[in-house]
Design an enzyme around this catalytic site. Structure first.
Site, mmCIF file in Angstrom:
data_model
loop_
_atom_site.group_PDB
_atom_site.id
_atom_site.type_symbol
_atom_site.label_atom_id
_atom_site.label_comp_id
_atom_site.label_asym_id
_atom_site.label_seq_id
_atom_site.Cartn_x
_atom_site.Cartn_y
_atom_site.Cartn_z
ATOM 1 N N GLU A 163 0.889 -1.349 0.054
ATOM 2 C CA GLU A 163 -0.143 -0.238 -0.109
ATOM 3 C C GLU A 163 0.781 1.310 0.007
ATOM 4 O O GLU A 163 0.307 2.440 0.654
ATOM 5 C CB GLU A 163 -0.960 0.080 1.389
ATOM 6 N N GLY A 164 2.107 1.212 -0.739
ATOM 7 C CA GLY A 164 2.960 2.281 -0.650
ATOM 8 C C GLY A 164 3.925 2.165 0.562
ATOM 9 O O GLY A 164 3.588 2.320 1.460
#
Length: 596
Positions: free
Chosen positions: A441-442
């Site tokens: 998610e980054g």
């Protein structure tokens, strides 16, 4: 063999006393979540976590997922039945709209339950969490027909959901995406391309999988402005909701991973698969960010969950493990040695983890409450403030909680010495499982970059100004109370550090953006410490008021001691981050690339 006990007392203290959730009964769904109902939901979630999900955690890790020659993937033993219980019990749709089969309860309550499920079995809970994220995107951007066909069955756990972003050549830079979509005469699209790292991309716990896929329509603009979102079911769905033939999507392989082995992480090949546009062409990133923002808060919660279960097992071990004698004199002379809990450094380690966990839990629930306000209020001003909070705080929660959550899992493992390194104690699994939270998610450097370069200056810094004002107002209201001064004075100093860091970054960015960006990770952690400190100030204030009103409990007494530890021993680290930010980034950028 590990154990897990859901932190019910602490969750109820936060919901009922610190955040006084009943004050928000004007919001849709909150009045239905009465104190008695909340208690019943939390108790049942705790039983499910402790008795059903956690016993599958170690076996799910040791067995992992298996891909067969025909492309099928089977989950570990017990996962299918356990997931069925999540669906049948309404847990997946706890906060989803009732019109689609959800229960319509606050998202705040759903996140409290999610922490328990993730602590108990992070890999299994991921299937449910990703499904909830896909539902959120469809609710926000899907057509009425898409909502009708997919959402009820996803909430029931009959079908699951995924998000498909990453490709072999692009991760963070989605503008490089190559998966293409060609429009068909019937209004659907032909989707062709390869996606990697797709959690839950293929498995046998659900009848169908609803993939949300980013792709580029032929002739679309270059970069992220030309990306669209499509719903691509594993099996096609007939108009009456029954399942049709297999779609053109297959699992090419599954990843053999460091952790979360019970979660199938797949390479998915799309070969002319039928997909249907979600929202408008070239607006896919707007729709996907609904999933990503929810996922980033959820990933922060995952890291907290691993820190919590690791702490519980480390604390239990420290109370029981006999090793050496206290240097201050034998504490249990009738025993051959003292338990290691008598040693100050063991206590320091455990208190560091515990102080983080309790404040992080408060921060997740506070932010979940802001999400509820943003989605359920009718007041435009309240919605704007809540949206500002979410935009500012979500990257910090993802970055700080996952950095610290992983570090805490390592520290908990350390309590076991060499025994923590072997599989039988289960501690090394918590470390392995927690590690992914810093990556997906980054990655956390991206979260810091997003915070400093995008979220901080947005709308003239309106969100950070509101945060500073809120914390400062809370300090001014309560700092003069004599027994609260030891808690509020350190918070006031750290808030000043954050204010100065914010000004420093803005000045640096005006002359050389790299100067500011070089301090982004330090700024993220400084901000995180202040936010956690603010949560501790609110918890301490509430605990003190309850004690003053005549309530006596070990939970409240320990809350004050743990809060004092955080203020004295952890919060002062903001000054270190401030010093690094002021140092700028020149020395970092002056080192030539070939020197690395």
């Amino acid at each position: 063999m590990t154990a897990y006990q859901a932190p019910l007392t602490d969750i109820q203290f936060l919901l009922n006393d610190v955040f006084q959730i009943d004050r928000f009964n004007n919001l849709a769904g909150f009045a239905d979540a009465s104190p008695d109902l909340r208690e019943a939901v939390l108790i049942e979630a705790a039983k499910l976590s402790e008795n059903v999900l956690h016993p599958l955690n170690a076996t799910g890790d040791s067995e992992g997922c298996i891909r067969h020659d025909d492309g099928r993937v089977t989950a570990p033993r017990g996962f299918r039945d356990a997931f069925r219980r999540l669906g049948d019990g309404g847990w997946i749709g706890l906060s989803a709209p009732t019109e689609y089969g959800g229960q319509g309860l606050p998202d705040t309550l759903s996140h409290a339950v999610g922490e328990m499920f993730s602590s108990a079995n992070m890999a299994l809970e991921m299937y449910a969490g990703l499904t909830r994220g896909a539902v959120a995107a469809l609710l926000a951007h899907g057509s009425d027909e898409q909502k009708r066909l997919f959402i009820p069955r996803m909430l029931a756990g009959e079908w699951t959901g995924t998000m498909n972003l990453t490709e072999p050549h692009c991760g963070t830079d989605l503008g490089m995406m190559r998966t293409k979509a060609v429009k068909r005469s019937d209004g659907s699209y032909s989707i062709t391309g390869t996606k990697i790292f797709i959690s839950g991309g293929e498995q046998d716990i659900s009848e169908n999988i609803v993939h949300l896929v980013l792709a580029r329509v032929e002739g679309a603009p270059a970069g992220i402005k030309g990306i669209s979102l499509f719903v691509v079911p594993k099996r096609l769905v007939n108009p009456d909701g029954s399942l049709g033939r297999a779609n053109g999507v297959s699992c090419g392989s599954i990843e053999h991973k460091m952790g979360i082995r019970g979660s199938s992480t797949c390479v998915l090949n799309y070969e002319g698969a039928h997909g249907w546009l979600v929202g408008k062409e070239n607006k896919g990133m707007q729709a996907m960010f609904v999933m990503m923002n929810d996922a980033r808060l959820g990933v922060g919660m995952q890291a907290l969950s691993q820190s919590e279960v690791a702490y519980q097992n480390a604390a239990s071990y420290a109370r029981e493990r006999l090793q050496g004698r206290s240097l201050a004199g034998a504490r249990e002379p009738e025993q051959p040695a003292d338990p290691i809990i008598v040693h100050p450094d063991v206590r320091r380690t455990l208190l560091t983890i515990r102080a983080f966990n309790e404040a992080a839990r408060a921060l997740v629930l506070w932010t979940s409450l802001q999400s509820d306000i943003a989605h359920r209020t009718q007041d435009a001003g309240e919605r704007e403030m809540a949206d500002d909070h979410m935009g500012l705080v979500t990257p910090m929660i993802k970055g700080v909680l996952t950095d610290k959550g992983f570090a805490n899992a390592v520290c908990a493992q350390q309590m076991f010495g060499g025994h923590g390194y072997i599989v039988e104690t289960g501690m090394e699994q918590f470390v392995r499982d927690a590690r992914i939270t810093m990556l997906y998610e980054g990655a956390n450097g991206i979260q810091a970059l997003d915070l400093v370069a995008r979220k901080l200056p947005r709308d003239g810094g309106r969100a950070i100004k509101a945060f500073l004002a809120e914390v400062n107002g809370f300090i001014e209201d309560h700092a003069r109370t004599n027994d609260l001064k030891p808690f509020f004075a350190p918070l006031e100093l750290s808030l000043s550090d954050l204010d100065q860091a914010t000004s420093s970054l803005m000045q640096q960015a005006a002359t050389d953006l790299n100067e500011a960006i070089a301090g982004s990770t330090d700024y993220m952690h400084l901000f995180g410490l202040v936010a956690l400190g603010y949560m501790w100030a609110r918890m301490v204030k509430t605990a003190r008021d309850k004690i003053a009103a005549g309530e006596r409990s070990a939970h409240l007494a320990t809350k004050l001691l743990t809060g004092r530890f955080f203020m004295d021993r952890m919060l002062p680290e903001t000054s270190v981050h401030l010093a690094r930010i002021r140092a700028g980034g020149r020395v970092i950028m002056d080192v030539p690339a070939e020197a690395f």
